[in-house]
Design a protein around this motif. Sequence first.
Motif, PDB file in Angstrom:
ATOM      1  N   GLU A 196      46.427   8.725 105.443  1.00 48.32           N
ATOM      2  CA  GLU A 196      45.364   9.099 104.516  1.00 48.32           C
ATOM      3  C   GLU A 196      44.709   7.849 103.934  1.00 48.32           C
ATOM      4  O   GLU A 196      43.482   7.772 103.786  1.00 48.32           O
ATOM      5  N   ARG A 199      42.498   6.194 106.609  1.00 51.29           N
ATOM      6  CA  ARG A 199      41.225   6.922 106.738  1.00 51.29           C
ATOM      7  C   ARG A 199      40.298   6.606 105.560  1.00 51.29           C
ATOM      8  O   ARG A 199      39.082   6.442 105.742  1.00 51.29           O
ATOM      9  N   TYR A 200      40.896   6.493 104.380  1.00 49.53           N
ATOM     10  CA  TYR A 200      40.124   6.147 103.182  1.00 49.53           C
ATOM     11  C   TYR A 200      39.483   4.768 103.323  1.00 49.53           C
ATOM     12  O   TYR A 200      38.304   4.570 103.019  1.00 49.53           O
ATOM     13  N   LEU A 202      38.809   3.051 106.148  1.00 50.36           N
ATOM     14  CA  LEU A 202      37.789   3.060 107.195  1.00 50.36           C
ATOM     15  C   LEU A 202      36.530   3.790 106.730  1.00 50.36           C
ATOM     16  O   LEU A 202      35.409   3.355 107.025  1.00 50.36           O
ATOM     17  N   ARG A 203      36.713   4.899 106.003  1.00 48.60           N
ATOM     18  CA  ARG A 203      35.555   5.634 105.496  1.00 48.60           C
ATOM     19  C   ARG A 203      34.771   4.790 104.495  1.00 48.60           C
ATOM     20  O   ARG A 203      33.540   4.723 104.541  1.00 48.60           O
ATOM     21  N   HIS A 204      35.499   4.114 103.592  1.00 46.37           N
ATOM     22  CA  HIS A 204      34.835   3.269 102.603  1.00 46.37           C
ATOM     23  C   HIS A 204      34.092   2.116 103.273  1.00 46.37           C
ATOM     24  O   HIS A 204      32.951   1.800 102.912  1.00 46.37           O
ATOM     25  N   LEU A 207      31.323   3.890 106.148  1.00 42.65           N
ATOM     26  CA  LEU A 207      30.402   4.962 105.759  1.00 42.65           C
ATOM     27  C   LEU A 207      29.872   4.826 104.336  1.00 42.65           C
ATOM     28  O   LEU A 207      28.677   4.980 104.099  1.00 42.65           O
ATOM     29  N   GLU A 208      30.752   4.514 103.392  1.00 42.53           N
ATOM     30  CA  GLU A 208      30.349   4.538 101.994  1.00 42.53           C
ATOM     31  C   GLU A 208      29.727   3.222 101.531  1.00 42.53           C
ATOM     32  O   GLU A 208      28.750   3.226 100.787  1.00 42.53           O
ATOM     33  N   ARG A 213      29.734  -3.056 105.259  1.00 46.23           N
ATOM     34  CA  ARG A 213      29.685  -2.815 106.704  1.00 46.23           C
ATOM     35  C   ARG A 213      28.860  -3.882 107.412  1.00 46.23           C
ATOM     36  O   ARG A 213      29.291  -4.441 108.431  1.00 46.23           O
TER      37      ARG A 213
END
Length: 395
Positions: A196, A199-200, A202-204, A207-208, A213
């Motif tokens: 979890e 995933r947090y 990688l998402r941050h 994506l966020e 990035r």
Amino acid sequence: MNIAGNIWKLYVIKTSKWFMVYMPIIVLFIQSNGLNLREVMLVNAIYSISIAFFEIPSGYFSDRLGRKKSIILGTLFIAAQFLAYSLSYDFWSLGLGAVIGGLGASFISGTDSALLYDSLTILDRKGDYLKWEGRTYAIGTFSEAVAAIIGGWLAYTYGLRYPIYAQVGISLIGVLAALTLVEPPIQKANKKGNWEQMRYILRHTFLENKKLRFLILLAAISGLSSLLLAWFAQPYFDYKNIEENKIGYLWAVLNITVAFFALNAHHSSKILTSKQLTFIILFGFGIGYAVLGCYGGASLGIGLTAMFVMYALRGLATPTFLNLINQNAPSDMRATVLSIRGFTVRVLYALLAPILGWVADVYSIQETFLLMGGVIGLATIVAIGFYSLILQDNR
């Protein structure tokens, strides 16, 4: 808890890692085992794939289980790499050494910078990070400069394998320093489970946080440019019939150039904006490769001038991009984010290096440099264009 002691211990680790007596002759050493330039780049691609494969998991290991443990493992694997190289005589044994070395490099990559940043934060000196990162990088490149002279002399006097023997002992110094590091406390924003949390992160990252990035992408282009230069400089020197001992001295001066500019990188940030610095660094690499391709074959002087300019840019680039990424990455994911940057560099290198080695074998080193300039230039235009749009959106 002597957190301040981490700074000089990181200097020792950086010195042992960068006191690379083998580096001025590594391409020649691998070729002496019966490999052509394409196969040399394949061995190095294996090294890069190994780093890429372990990069993000090792950064996550560092964030979750500790910076110190990660660096200890890294230094041990690096010592094992050179032991394997010293016993290698063919492609497969060299490839095995490359896998071990990639594993070691991945455990240190990003973690050393994260440990420095976290230590300075606890000491309430976070604003000095760029200066200290520049000093750390400068010490590493000064070490490589001195090592280059010794390595060139060892290879010229005794043989190409002797710098590899020496590197085994040098690597063990880093192991001893890593064992004495002090683990700084990490600010953990949550207590998520392992998958979890990953995933947090990688998402941050992807994506966020759009700015983070593209900072990773820009840093990866810069890192790729530096890495290609380091590995294709030796074939260029060989093309110009420069002897091993002279390569050692030339390598030393090139790395002193890197060290000088890394040591003064914090001054450039006071004069130029991050966007201006990014533009100068990345387009400078693209132009430098184009000059090497167009004029480096006919004129050694022009070729070396282009190389010195790119090595100066390399000195500015590393501390600058690491500082920008650290500023935009939360503490509890900092090593992982820095590892994502290293992962991107190594994947790109693993894809490009064998192709570029084949171009050099079939055509010439000049065509190879021209191709590099075109790839770096195009990637820079696209990445900086998107980065500029993001900066405008954040206003």
